[in-house]
Design an enzyme around this catalytic site. Structure first.
Site, PDB file in Angstrom:
ATOM      1  N   LEU A  57     -65.568  -2.603 -72.909  1.00 16.32           N
ATOM      2  CA  LEU A  57     -66.786  -2.795 -72.473  1.00 16.32           C
ATOM      3  C   LEU A  57     -67.477  -1.433 -72.942  1.00 16.32           C
ATOM      4  O   LEU A  57     -67.221  -0.319 -72.456  1.00 16.32           O
ATOM      5  CB  LEU A  57     -66.860  -2.802 -70.997  1.00 16.32           C
ATOM      6  CG  LEU A  57     -66.355  -4.045 -70.360  1.00 16.32           C
ATOM      7  CD1 LEU A  57     -66.540  -4.185 -68.741  1.00 16.32           C
ATOM      8  CD2 LEU A  57     -66.713  -5.463 -71.158  1.00 16.32           C
TER       9      LEU A  57
ATOM     10  N   TYR B 213     -62.650   0.512 -70.682  1.00 15.83           N
ATOM     11  CA  TYR B 213     -64.059   1.030 -70.899  1.00 15.83           C
ATOM     12  C   TYR B 213     -64.293   2.322 -71.813  1.00 15.83           C
ATOM     13  O   TYR B 213     -63.285   2.951 -72.000  1.00 15.83           O
ATOM     14  CB  TYR B 213     -64.564   1.585 -69.528  1.00 15.83           C
ATOM     15  CG  TYR B 213     -64.623   0.545 -68.429  1.00 15.83           C
ATOM     16  CD1 TYR B 213     -65.894  -0.068 -68.229  1.00 15.83           C
ATOM     17  CD2 TYR B 213     -63.358   0.262 -67.716  1.00 15.83           C
ATOM     18  CE1 TYR B 213     -65.683  -1.046 -67.060  1.00 15.83           C
ATOM     19  CE2 TYR B 213     -63.647  -0.676 -66.848  1.00 15.83           C
ATOM     20  CZ  TYR B 213     -64.549  -1.543 -66.568  1.00 15.83           C
ATOM     21  OH  TYR B 213     -64.539  -2.370 -65.695  1.00 15.83           O
ATOM     22  N   GLY B 214     -65.314   2.022 -72.647  1.00 13.81           N
ATOM     23  CA  GLY B 214     -65.528   2.770 -73.907  1.00 13.81           C
ATOM     24  C   GLY B 214     -65.686   4.173 -73.553  1.00 13.81           C
ATOM     25  O   GLY B 214     -65.769   5.066 -74.402  1.00 13.81           O
TER      26      GLY B 214
ATOM     27  N   HIS C  77     -61.403  39.547-103.781  1.00 14.99           N
ATOM     28  CA  HIS C  77     -62.614  39.576-102.938  1.00 14.99           C
ATOM     29  C   HIS C  77     -63.766  39.012-103.882  1.00 14.99           C
ATOM     30  O   HIS C  77     -63.888  39.115-104.981  1.00 14.99           O
ATOM     31  CB  HIS C  77     -62.762  40.999-102.464  1.00 14.99           C
ATOM     32  CG  HIS C  77     -61.952  41.880-103.219  1.00 14.99           C
ATOM     33  ND1 HIS C  77     -61.224  42.818-102.895  1.00 14.99           N
ATOM     34  CD2 HIS C  77     -62.278  42.213-104.726  1.00 14.99           C
ATOM     35  CE1 HIS C  77     -60.516  43.535-103.528  1.00 14.99           C
ATOM     36  NE2 HIS C  77     -61.327  43.266-104.751  1.00 14.99           N
TER      37      HIS C  77
ATOM     38  N   ASN D 179     -54.710  38.083-112.054  1.00  9.61           N
ATOM     39  CA  ASN D 179     -55.332  38.973-111.201  1.00  9.61           C
ATOM     40  C   ASN D 179     -56.685  38.484-111.555  1.00  9.61           C
ATOM     41  O   ASN D 179     -57.249  38.570-112.697  1.00  9.61           O
ATOM     42  CB  ASN D 179     -55.080  40.339-111.367  1.00  9.61           C
ATOM     43  CG  ASN D 179     -55.948  41.277-110.519  1.00  9.61           C
ATOM     44  OD1 ASN D 179     -55.564  41.715-109.425  1.00  9.61           O
ATOM     45  ND2 ASN D 179     -57.120  41.698-111.021  1.00  9.61           N
TER      46      ASN D 179
ATOM     47  N   TYR E 289     -70.614  24.386-113.410  1.00 14.27           N
ATOM     48  CA  TYR E 289     -71.784  22.926-113.227  1.00 14.27           C
ATOM     49  C   TYR E 289     -72.822  23.308-113.941  1.00 14.27           C
ATOM     50  O   TYR E 289     -73.640  24.422-114.091  1.00 14.27           O
ATOM     51  CB  TYR E 289     -72.114  22.986-111.796  1.00 14.27           C
ATOM     52  CG  TYR E 289     -73.130  22.033-111.329  1.00 14.27           C
ATOM     53  CD1 TYR E 289     -73.023  20.688-111.841  1.00 14.27           C
ATOM     54  CD2 TYR E 289     -74.274  22.015-110.761  1.00 14.27           C
ATOM     55  CE1 TYR E 289     -73.785  19.688-111.265  1.00 14.27           C
ATOM     56  CE2 TYR E 289     -75.175  21.094-110.301  1.00 14.27           C
ATOM     57  CZ  TYR E 289     -74.694  20.165-110.741  1.00 14.27           C
ATOM     58  OH  TYR E 289     -75.771  18.799-110.626  1.00 14.27           O
TER      59      TYR E 289
END
EC number: 2.7.7.23
Length: 457
Positions: free
Chosen positions: A11, A103-104, A363, A377, A387
């Site tokens: 339900l 029950y949901g 980094h 490296n 892109y």
């Protein structure tokens, strides 16, 4: 699930007014997935042949969210009570099967408890899940005569004496489908709420001389429903505490179990250490001796043995082989793969890229759509320019390449093995093996230069 109990009704038509949300209540997340999904998963774990989902408020969104599920959709256009909801589902019942009602918005109900409920259901009768509470206020009370369950009285309809009863109805029950159809057809809404109560089938069954057997849940949290965000957050903590306890007992060292969130599935090896405020989402695998620093988010990833992920690192849909080190403050986006002993340092982002064995990006670097060989490296500030505003292009870097700081690699481009790229270089053409490539503007010195001075106002 027993041979006769082959269908589950969930339900899930309620509005969830007290959530103060445009999202249907059953779609609010618990441990990273909708509450109703927890219930569906439990039904499937029981081996249910059919799962009937009764939906109403926000139905389109519920259907969209659960579109990949094998469900029988039952619309309750008007919310006129749990009995009315079951009346909508009744035409779908096969006469010879038992129907388990869930029950949901009761997401933590466990398969072990339901197995016990199914086992105690008497022939032709009802199996009923009840609980004993110190404070039963708000719940329907179980009415007994000479120890036998004879009915359920809702809080609003109960007398003062009945409100003293501390055995409460959870709403979860199992009964034969043909019996349920008959009892549901006899319901009326002659009560304070003006609704059709599913609970009234208990009294109808008793009047027919049918036996009602009650069992209690293994844990009280299993029967707790959600009506507001406070209750949802409380169940979230209960769920997370249970997951943390299981992991600790299985050998995972959670430095603070109260500050760990599992929102999916975690497979782990031995001697795994997880620091505080780590979030696990989706399907995550951690090998032996893996260390996860504070504040990390891991989603759908595989982390190899002896790898270390330093604090505040995000890893999603990615893979690391043995002995990798990542972070702090690194991000591995979908499609990233690190070979054995590769290193990704602070403020490095990878996406759809491969970093070869022993290679390092220490980094301040972006590696997108790149295939990088072994013992490479990557200097600070290196960017793969992948892109052009419409399409993505690949950067390929061979073994033993040295990429100087502040290098831009404009894809598509290939850097052959052994090449050296000087700091500040923009690479736009392929580089051959063992070449040194430098592209910089000439450094200019201007003697006696004076900086501009602001005029005084």
């Amino acid at each position: 699930m027993s041979n006769s109990a082959k269908s589950v009704v969930i339900l899930a038509a309620g509005k969830g007014t007290r959530m103060y949300s445009d999202l249907p209540k059953v779609l609010h997340l618990l441990a990273g997935k909708p509450m109703v999904q927890h219930v569906i998963d439990t039904a499937m774990a029981l081996g249910a042949k059919n799962v009937h989902l009764v939906y109403g408020h926000g139905g389109d969104l519920i259907e969209q969210t659960l579109s990949d599920q094998t469900l029988n959709w039952v619309l309750q256009a008007e919310q006129l009570g749990t009995g009315h909801a079951m009346q909508q589902a009744a035409p779908h019942f096969a006469g010879d099967e038992d129907i388990l009602i869930l029950y949901g918005d009761v997401p933590l109900i466990g398969a072990d408890t339901l197995e016990r409920l199914l086992a105690v259901k008497p022939e032709g009768g009802i199996g009923l899940l009840t609980a004993i509470l110190d404070n039963p206020t708000g719940y329907g009370r179980i009415v007994r005569e000479n120890g036998e369950v004879t009915g359920i009285i809702e809080q609003k309809d109960a007398t003062e004496e009945q409100r003293k009863i501390n055995e409460i109805n959870t709403g979860i029950l199992v009964a034969n489908g043909s019996d349920l159809k008959r009892w549901l057809s006899q319901l009326d809404n002659n009560n304070v709420q003006g609704e059709y109560y599913l609970t009234d089938v208990i009294a109808l069954a008793y009047k027919e001389g049918r036996k009602i057997e009650a069992v209690h849940p293994t844990r009280l949290s299993e029967m707790e429903g959600v009506n507001n965000r406070l209750q949802l957050s409380a169940l979230e903590r209960i769920y997370q505490s249970e997951q943390a306890e299981q992991l600790l007992l299985a050998g995972v060292m959670l430095l603070d179990p109260a500050r760990f969130d599992l929102r999916g599935t975690l497979i782990h090896g031995r001697d795994v250490v997880i620091d505080t405020n780590v979030i696990i989402e989706g399907n995550v695998t951690l090998g032996n001796n893996v260390q996860i620093g504070t504040g990390c988010v891991l989603k759908n990833c595989i982390i190899g043995d002896d790898s270390i992920i330093s604090p505040y690192t995000i890893v999603e849909d990615s893979e690391m082989e043995t002995g990798c080190t990542v972070g702090p403050f690194a991000r591995l986006r979908p499609g990233s793969k690190l070979a054995e002993k590769a290193h990704v340092g602070n403020f490095v982002e990878m996406k759809k890229s491969y970093l070869g064995k022993g290679s390092k990006a220490g980094h301040l670097t972006y590696l997108g759509d790149a295939d990088i060989g072994r013992d490479v490296n990557i200097g600070a500030g290196t960017i793969t320019c992948n892109y052009d505003g419409a399409n993505k292009f690949k950067t390929i870097i061979g073994d033993n390449v040295f990429v100087g700081s502040d290098t831009q690699l404009v894809a598509p481009v290939i850097v052959a093995k052994g090449a050296t790229i000087g700091a500040g270089t923009t690479v736009t053409k392929n580089i051959a093996e063992n070449e040194l490539v430098v592209s910089r503007t000439k450094q200019t010195h201007i003697q006696g230069w004076k900086r501009p001075v602001k005029e005084k106002k």
